[in-house]
Design an enzyme around this catalytic site. Sequence first.
Site, mmCIF file in Angstrom:
data_model
loop_
_atom_site.group_PDB
_atom_site.id
_atom_site.type_symbol
_atom_site.label_atom_id
_atom_site.label_comp_id
_atom_site.label_asym_id
_atom_site.label_seq_id
_atom_site.Cartn_x
_atom_site.Cartn_y
_atom_site.Cartn_z
ATOM 1 N N GLU A 133 6.510 -0.608 4.538
ATOM 2 C CA GLU A 133 5.730 -0.483 5.772
ATOM 3 C C GLU A 133 5.287 0.960 5.990
ATOM 4 O O GLU A 133 5.939 1.903 5.540
ATOM 5 C CB GLU A 133 6.530 -1.006 6.974
ATOM 6 C CG GLU A 133 7.955 -0.469 7.092
ATOM 7 C CD GLU A 133 8.129 0.567 8.196
ATOM 8 O OE1 GLU A 133 7.135 1.239 8.526
ATOM 9 O OE2 GLU A 133 9.259 0.710 8.689
ATOM 10 N N ARG A 138 17.403 0.880 10.411
ATOM 11 C CA ARG A 138 17.044 -0.425 9.837
ATOM 12 C C ARG A 138 15.534 -0.602 9.764
ATOM 13 O O ARG A 138 14.990 -1.646 10.101
ATOM 14 C CB ARG A 138 17.707 -1.572 10.602
ATOM 15 C CG ARG A 138 19.223 -1.488 10.658
ATOM 16 C CD ARG A 138 19.840 -2.711 11.281
ATOM 17 N NE ARG A 138 19.703 -3.881 10.411
ATOM 18 C CZ ARG A 138 20.489 -4.153 9.372
ATOM 19 N NH1 ARG A 138 21.463 -3.314 9.033
ATOM 20 N NH2 ARG A 138 20.296 -5.237 8.650
ATOM 21 N N CYS A 150 6.388 4.309 -0.451
ATOM 22 C CA CYS A 150 7.070 4.527 -1.734
ATOM 23 C C CYS A 150 8.023 5.702 -1.725
ATOM 24 O O CYS A 150 9.151 5.599 -2.236
ATOM 25 C CB CYS A 150 6.052 4.667 -2.859
ATOM 26 S SG CYS A 150 5.073 6.208 -2.823
ATOM 27 N N HIS A 206 2.387 8.346 -6.119
ATOM 28 C CA HIS A 206 3.433 7.329 -6.050
ATOM 29 C C HIS A 206 4.706 7.886 -6.673
ATOM 30 O O HIS A 206 4.661 8.722 -7.582
ATOM 31 C CB HIS A 206 2.987 6.064 -6.795
ATOM 32 C CG HIS A 206 3.991 4.960 -6.793
ATOM 33 N ND1 HIS A 206 4.441 4.361 -5.635
ATOM 34 C CD2 HIS A 206 4.651 4.339 -7.813
ATOM 35 C CE1 HIS A 206 5.316 3.422 -5.944
ATOM 36 N NE2 HIS A 206 5.465 3.400 -7.266
ATOM 37 N N ASP A 247 11.468 0.027 -9.037
ATOM 38 C CA ASP A 247 10.461 0.367 -8.038
ATOM 39 C C ASP A 247 10.577 -0.605 -6.868
ATOM 40 O O ASP A 247 10.270 -1.790 -7.005
ATOM 41 C CB ASP A 247 9.060 0.294 -8.650
ATOM 42 C CG ASP A 247 8.013 1.018 -7.825
ATOM 43 O OD1 ASP A 247 8.201 1.129 -6.596
ATOM 44 O OD2 ASP A 247 7.002 1.462 -8.400
#
Length: 274
Positions: free
Chosen positions: A54, A79, A84, A122, A138
Site C-alpha cells: 500500500e 499493523r 517495496c 525497486h 520479494d
Amino acid sequence: MNSSQVDAYLRRLGVEHPEHPADATATTDSSATDPTAAVLSALQVRHLRTVPFENLSVHLGEEIVLEEERLWDKVVGARRGGFCYELNGAFAALLGALGFEVTLLAARVHGGEGRLGIPYDHLALRVRAVDGSEWLADVGFGAFSHFPLAFGERGEQDDPGGVFRIVERGPDLDVLMNDEPQYRLETRPRELGDFVAGAWWHSTSPASHFVRSLVCSRVTEEGGRITLGGRTLKVTGCDGRREERELGTDEEVLAVYRETFGIELGRVPAVRED
C-alpha cells in the site's frame, strides 16, 4: 531486530515458529531456528497474505523513513503495509534476525516501450538459506511471485502468480513474469540507506504512479488477490476471474481498509488534486 521484535513480527504474520506457519505446504525436520528454504518460502507467502502492499502514507502526509526501527514500528507496531522499500526492508531485517544471509538489491522497473524506471526504483532481496541455496525474495512488488524464485535458475519457474524466468542482461538480470519483463535487477549489494532517494521520488514526484494513485492490495488465502484502488474494490480469484465494485461512502471505504486489510484509519486517504 531483537528477539521480542522477531516474535511480534512472526505473530503479525500468523506464524508461531518459522518452520511451522499455519499454511505451510512443505514439511521440514529442521529446528525452529534453522534458516531453510522451506521456512523462507512459507514466510514469504504469509507476508504476502497478511501485510498489504500500500501507498497510503503518500496520501496521508506520513513520513516514510527507511530505518529498521521505523519500518518495524509501521509494519508490526501499527499493523500497516507499505511499498517495496518498506516491505522488503522490514522483511530483510526479519530474515537476517532468523539467520538467513540477506543482500539488498536495486532494480529498475520495466515501463512501456522498453523504458526503465529511475535508479533505485525497486528494492528486492537475494537470500541464502542454510543449505547454500540462493533465492530472489520479494514481498513488495504487488502482483508477483508468491514464493521465492531460485536465483541461479535460468529456466521457467512455475508459481501461483505465473511463470517466471530470470534472464541475464549483461551484468544485470531481467525478471520476467509470463514472458513480460518486470524489472532489471542489479547484483551489486546495497544498503537500505541507498534507497532513500528512490523512496523520496516515488512519494513526492508528480511523475510517480504512487503519487498519482491510491492502492492497497494483498494475496488472498485462496491464492487470488484483493485490491482497493481509490474507491474501487477488485477481487481476483486464483482462476483469473475478477469482480469489481465501487464503494460509495467514506464509512464503506474505511470498513474495507479495516476488515479486509487490517488497517485502522481515521480518515479516507485521497489523491491530491493539483
